[in-house]
Structure formats: structure tokens, C-alpha cells
Design a protein around this motif. Structure first.
Motif, PDB file in Angstrom:
ATOM      1  N   SER A  71       0.829  -1.200   0.000  1.00 24.30           N
ATOM      2  CA  SER A  71       0.000   0.000   0.000  1.00 24.30           C
ATOM      3  C   SER A  71       0.869   1.258   0.000  1.00 24.30           C
ATOM      4  CB  SER A  71      -0.902   0.010   1.238  1.00 24.30           C
ATOM      5  OG  SER A  71      -0.130   0.201   2.417  1.00 24.30           O
ATOM      6  N   PRO A  72       0.307   2.381  -0.477  1.00 21.65           N
ATOM      7  CA  PRO A  72       1.038   3.650  -0.384  1.00 21.65           C
ATOM      8  C   PRO A  72       1.431   3.974   1.053  1.00 21.65           C
ATOM      9  CG  PRO A  72      -0.836   3.873  -1.864  1.00 21.65           C
ATOM     10  CD  PRO A  72      -0.963   2.530  -1.210  1.00 21.65           C
ATOM     11  N   LYS A  73       0.604   3.556   1.998  1.00 14.53           N
ATOM     12  CA  LYS A  73       0.915   3.781   3.412  1.00 14.53           C
ATOM     13  C   LYS A  73       2.176   3.018   3.823  1.00 14.53           C
ATOM     14  CE  LYS A  73      -1.132   3.352   8.037  1.00 14.53           C
ATOM     15  NZ  LYS A  73      -2.334   2.905   8.803  1.00 14.53           N
ATOM     16  N   ASP A  74       2.324   1.797   3.319  1.00 17.89           N
ATOM     17  CA  ASP A  74       3.518   0.994   3.631  1.00 17.89           C
ATOM     18  C   ASP A  74       4.772   1.645   3.060  1.00 17.89           C
ATOM     19  OD1 ASP A  74       2.047  -0.911   4.981  1.00 17.89           O
ATOM     20  OD2 ASP A  74       1.784  -2.195   3.228  1.00 17.89           O
ATOM     21  N   LEU A  75       4.675   2.144   1.822  1.00 14.01           N
ATOM     22  CA  LEU A  75       5.825   2.802   1.199  1.00 14.01           C
ATOM     23  C   LEU A  75       6.186   4.074   1.959  1.00 14.01           C
ATOM     24  CD1 LEU A  75       7.949   3.149  -0.981  1.00 14.01           C
ATOM     25  CD2 LEU A  75       6.185   4.161  -2.463  1.00 14.01           C
ATOM     26  N   LYS A  76       5.168   4.850   2.347  1.00  7.38           N
ATOM     27  CA  LYS A  76       5.417   6.083   3.103  1.00  7.38           C
ATOM     28  C   LYS A  76       6.092   5.764   4.438  1.00  7.38           C
ATOM     29  CE  LYS A  76       4.762  10.507   4.206  1.00  7.38           C
ATOM     30  NZ  LYS A  76       5.081  10.518   5.650  1.00  7.38           N
ATOM     31  N   ALA A  77       5.649   4.706   5.097  1.00  4.22           N
ATOM     32  CA  ALA A  77       6.252   4.324   6.383  1.00  4.22           C
ATOM     33  C   ALA A  77       7.710   3.919   6.197  1.00  4.22           C
ATOM     34  CB  ALA A  77       5.451   3.183   7.013  1.00  4.22           C
ATOM     35  N   ALA A  78       7.996   3.215   5.106  1.00  4.22           N
ATOM     36  CA  ALA A  78       9.374   2.806   4.837  1.00  4.22           C
ATOM     37  C   ALA A  78      10.260   4.016   4.549  1.00  4.22           C
ATOM     38  CB  ALA A  78       9.416   1.842   3.657  1.00  4.22           C
ATOM     39  N   LEU A  79       9.737   4.966   3.783  1.00  2.00           N
ATOM     40  CA  LEU A  79      10.500   6.178   3.481  1.00  2.00           C
ATOM     41  C   LEU A  79      10.776   6.982   4.753  1.00  2.00           C
ATOM     42  CD1 LEU A  79       8.788   7.336   0.165  1.00  2.00           C
ATOM     43  CD2 LEU A  79      11.132   6.534   0.430  1.00  2.00           C
ATOM     44  N   ASP A  80       9.766   7.084   5.613  1.00  3.42           N
ATOM     45  CA  ASP A  80       9.952   7.808   6.879  1.00  3.42           C
ATOM     46  C   ASP A  80      11.019   7.123   7.736  1.00  3.42           C
ATOM     47  OD1 ASP A  80       8.028   9.626   6.154  1.00  3.42           O
ATOM     48  OD2 ASP A  80       6.411   8.700   7.302  1.00  3.42           O
ATOM     49  N   ALA A  81      11.016   5.784   7.717  1.00  4.53           N
ATOM     50  CA  ALA A  81      11.980   5.035   8.532  1.00  4.53           C
ATOM     51  C   ALA A  81      13.401   5.165   7.982  1.00  4.53           C
ATOM     52  CB  ALA A  81      11.580   3.565   8.592  1.00  4.53           C
ATOM     53  N   CYS A  82      13.532   5.307   6.666  1.00  5.10           N
ATOM     54  CA  CYS A  82      14.857   5.336   6.043  1.00  5.10           C
ATOM     55  C   CYS A  82      15.417   6.749   5.875  1.00  5.10           C
ATOM     56  CB  CYS A  82      14.798   4.667   4.664  1.00  5.10           C
ATOM     57  SG  CYS A  82      14.392   2.905   4.715  1.00  5.10           S
ATOM     58  N   ALA A  83      14.565   7.764   5.958  1.00  7.57           N
ATOM     59  CA  ALA A  83      15.012   9.144   5.765  1.00  7.57           C
ATOM     60  C   ALA A  83      16.115   9.499   6.755  1.00  7.57           C
ATOM     61  CB  ALA A  83      13.833  10.096   5.927  1.00  7.57           C
ATOM     62  N   GLY A  84      17.198  10.046   6.231  1.00  7.58           N
ATOM     63  CA  GLY A  84      18.318  10.428   7.070  1.00  7.58           C
ATOM     64  C   GLY A  84      19.292   9.307   7.373  1.00  7.58           C
ATOM     65  N   ARG A  85      18.951   8.074   6.974  1.00  9.07           N
ATOM     66  CA  ARG A  85      19.816   6.928   7.264  1.00  9.07           C
ATOM     67  C   ARG A  85      20.680   6.563   6.056  1.00  9.07           C
ATOM     68  NH1 ARG A  85      18.920   4.049  11.663  1.00  9.07           N
ATOM     69  NH2 ARG A  85      19.426   2.050  10.671  1.00  9.07           N
ATOM     70  N   PHE A  86      20.173   6.776   4.865  1.00  8.61           N
ATOM     71  CA  PHE A  86      20.990   6.604   3.667  1.00  8.61           C
ATOM     72  C   PHE A  86      20.390   7.410   2.524  1.00  8.61           C
ATOM     73  CE2 PHE A  86      17.861   3.214   3.275  1.00  8.61           C
ATOM     74  CZ  PHE A  86      17.587   3.128   1.914  1.00  8.61           C
ATOM     75  N   THR A  87      21.236   7.721   1.558  1.00  5.80           N
ATOM     76  CA  THR A  87      20.813   8.428   0.352  1.00  5.80           C
ATOM     77  C   THR A  87      20.469   7.408  -0.722  1.00  5.80           C
ATOM     78  OG1 THR A  87      22.299  10.260   0.897  1.00  5.80           O
ATOM     79  CG2 THR A  87      21.518  10.139  -1.366  1.00  5.80           C
ATOM     80  N   CYS A  88      19.497   7.733  -1.565  1.00  7.47           N
ATOM     81  CA  CYS A  88      19.084   6.760  -2.578  1.00  7.47           C
ATOM     82  C   CYS A  88      18.782   7.448  -3.902  1.00  7.47           C
ATOM     83  CB  CYS A  88      17.854   5.994  -2.098  1.00  7.47           C
ATOM     84  SG  CYS A  88      17.320   4.683  -3.225  1.00  7.47           S
ATOM     85  N   ASP A  89      19.471   7.013  -4.952  1.00 12.27           N
ATOM     86  CA  ASP A  89      19.135   7.413  -6.314  1.00 12.27           C
ATOM     87  C   ASP A  89      18.091   6.428  -6.845  1.00 12.27           C
ATOM     88  OD1 ASP A  89      20.977   9.523  -6.399  1.00 12.27           O
ATOM     89  OD2 ASP A  89      22.602   8.175  -6.993  1.00 12.27           O
ATOM     90  N   ALA A  90      17.118   6.924  -7.580  1.00 15.99           N
ATOM     91  CA  ALA A  90      16.043   6.073  -8.093  1.00 15.99           C
ATOM     92  C   ALA A  90      15.936   6.224  -9.607  1.00 15.99           C
ATOM     93  CB  ALA A  90      14.718   6.423  -7.423  1.00 15.99           C
TER      94      ALA A  90
END
Length: 341
Positions: A71-90
Motif C-alpha cells: 500500500s502507499p501507506k507501507d511505502l510512506k512508512a518505509a520512506l519515513d523510517a529510512c530518511a536520514g539513514r541513507f541516500t538513494c538514487d532512483a
């Protein structure tokens, strides 16, 4: 470095000839299944990168599909958890993916986003990304903004090489100071646009409206100032010419920010079937791109509209547009050009 999963436990393995061959053999035994779940990948990448005793943590996400299996909610939660921990090119490969998902991931994790419409170009693009990642020298850089009592920060934006809104990413850093995350830096330069509102004062008065610096965290919890500092002065005057003139750099980057916005609005209106609205927005985009010398964006726009007069923004929507051309324009809409000397 390559990653592997043994007994369902993620681990990092140093890349050399033998491990590369093992990775290829393992990949040949895999079969597709489970669909696209980008949030799951992000959390696994975070687990792997967190186990590395290195300052700079960088991931590269390649997807050829939409995030349909979480779900979009799951992706948003993952992004919130990873923000500031590593940089990501997409990167989106082909055209069967969602632009806003890919650009949203890169934005949240302070990386870059782009399209590789032809998979044949993937190796070259991947090589370029790896070279850029290997060139990073300082991790977790923040823009620290100090303002005096009575001053209000209206916005903080990155305006070159891409437009990136940073205002809502502020974390407090002491009395009247806040930090805005910038990710990892190498041998590069970036431009930022800051707007502060100061209390009224009398003609001829002057005040320090803001102090800007770049900082990085230290292991002991303090920060190191990188030595770059800018002072923003406010001066009250009754000189109409001086008070109404717009700084050329501010005018340029305000136009570049508007360019990114009207491209997105125009493409959204086109998809919604509002062709008059799309024509107006994309015409304004053509006008802004022409005036600012943003030739790359102008070329991308010309694949979506027929340009009648670039100076006035007079255009006609093309009857048929290749999906890859439309997605390329949307993905690269935030890329800017620096102010002319």
C-alpha cells in the motif's frame, strides 16, 4: 560491494571476481514472483547499510514496475523510517512505472531521479550513478539557518541543480536555529533560495536577518561547521528603485521553480483531459524555459507540444505523444540551469 541473503539473513559481501561470479550464478536460479514492493526493498537496504561501518551510505533503486504489491501507506512508512539513514538514487526503467513514486523516493532520501526509457542504456546510467556516488566525500550535510528574535522563516529551497522543497524538513538546532538536510556532498556546488520575514523598522536601519552555514554531525553528538557561512542583511530604505528591484539570481530561480511547477500542472491537466488548461500551463513552461536558457527542458517540452512562439508561450498540444517522452519531461521537470553570468 554486492549483497546476498543466506539462510534468510541479509549480509554484505565484498565484491571481487569470485563473489561476482557467485552472485551471477545465484541470480540465474531466481524466478520472478511476489510483485513490486519498493518499501520492502528500502527496509532491507537500510538493514544492510546500517551494518556497514562507513560514513556514506548510498543505495541505487531500479524499478521497471509500479509499487502495486504494497500500500502507499507501507511505502510512506518505509520512506519515513529510512530518511536520514541513507541516500538513494532512483531510476525508472522502461515506461511501466509511476513517475511520482520514483521522484518521491529520490526526494525523500535526498537522491536523484531519472528515467532510463531504453533498457539498453541502463549500464551506462548505472556506471554514471556509481561514479557520482563514489565521488561523495562528506555525509549528512545540513544547512543550518539562524534567525534573530521576531524573524519568521517563510521557506528554504534548493534551486540548483534541481528544485527541492526543504522547508518542512527542518529540525531544531538550538535557540532560533534549524537544520535542513542536504544529504551527501562531493566536489559539487548547489544553490539555495531562502525567504525570511523580518519585523518592521525605520528608514536607514539595518539588521542581520539570517545566518547560513553548512554543518555535519560528529560522533559525540555535536556538529562540525564546514567553514562556509553567509550573512543575510535587511536594510530599510525609501529609495523606490532599490526597494522594488528584484535580484537577478532570485528572479532566475523563482522562474525555474515556476517552470517545474507548471510542467507538472500541465501534464496532470493533460492526463485529466483538460486540454485548454494543459495548453496554458505548458505554454507558460515553454516561455519560462526559453527566457531562462533552459535548453534541455525546452527540447523535452517540444516533444509534447508544438511551439508556435516561445517568447509568448504560444503552443499547441501534440495529438500523439510517446509515453517515454511525456515521462521523461515529468521526471526531469525539476532540473534547473544556473543563472546566466
Amino acid at each position: 560491494m554486492v549483497s546476498a541473503v543466506a539462510d534468510r539473513r541479509p549480509q554484505r559481501i565484498v565484491a571481487h571476481a569470485a563473489t561476482r561470479d557467485q552472485a551471477k550464478q545465484a541470480l540465474r536460479k531466481l524466478s520472478a514472483g511476489g510483485g513490486t514492493a519498493i518499501g520492502t526493498w528500502l527496509r532491507l537496504a537500510d538493514t544492510l547499510l546500517a551494518s556497514a561501518d562507513v560514513a556514506i551510505r548510498h543505495g541505487i533503486l531500479l524499478t521497471d514496475g509500479r509499487n502495486e504489491h504494497e500500500s502507499p501507506k507501507d511505502l510512506k512508512a518505509a520512506l519515513d523510517a529510512c530518511a536520514g539513514r541513507f541516500t538513494c538514487d532512483a531510476r525508472g526503467v522502461g515506461t511501466d512505472w509511476e513517475v511520482k513514486e520514483v521522484t518521491g523516493i529520490a526526494s525523500a532520501l535526498l537522491g536523484t531521479a531519472d528515467i532510463v526509457a531504453d533498457p539498453a542504456g541502463l549500464a551506462a546510467d548505472f556506471t554514471q550513478m556509481m561514479e557520482a556516488a563514489m565521488g561523495k566525500e562528506v555525509a549528512d550535510v545540513s544547512l543550518r539557518l539562524w534567525t534573530p528574535v521576531g524573524t519568521t522563516v517563510r521557506f528554504v529551497k534548493q534551486v540548483a541543480p534541481t528544485v527541492e522543497e526543504l522547508t518542512d524538513r527542518r529540525t531544531e538546532a538550538g535557540p532560533r536555529a534549524g537544520d535542513y538536510p542536504l544529504g551527501s556532498w562531493g566536489d559539487e556546488s548547489r544553490d539555495y533560495h531562502i525567504c525570511v520575514e523580518v519585523p518592521p523598522a525605520g528608514i536607514g536601519q539595518e539588521m542581520l536577518a539570517a545566518r547560513v552555514s553548512l554543518v555535519i554531525p560528529r560522533p559525540d553528538g555535536t556538529v562540525e561547521n564546514l567553514g562556509a557561512q553567509g550573512l543575510v542583511r535587511a536594510v530599510w530604505t525609501d529609495d523606490v528603485a532599490a526597494s522594488t528591484a528584484i535580484n537577478p539570481q532570485v528572479a532566475h530561480y523563482t522562474g525555474q521553480a515556476e517552470l517545474a511547477q507548471v510542467i507538472q500542472q500541465g501534464l496532470d491537466l493533460r492526463k485529466a483531459g483538460d486540454f485548454d488548461g494543459a495548453t496554458a500551463k505548458l505554454g507558460r513552461a515553454v516561455q519560462l524555459a526559453s527566457a531562462s536558457g533552459n535548453a534541455d527542458t525546452a527540447k523535452l517540452l517540444a516533444k509534447v507540444v508544438d511551439v508556435v512562439d516561445a517568447a509568448t508561450g504560444t503552443v499547441r498540444l501534440k495529438a500523439k505523444v510517446e509515453e517515454a517522452d511525456e515521462m521523461t519531461l515529468e521526471t526531469r521537470s525539476t532540473k534547473t540551469v544556473r543563472v546566466k553570468k
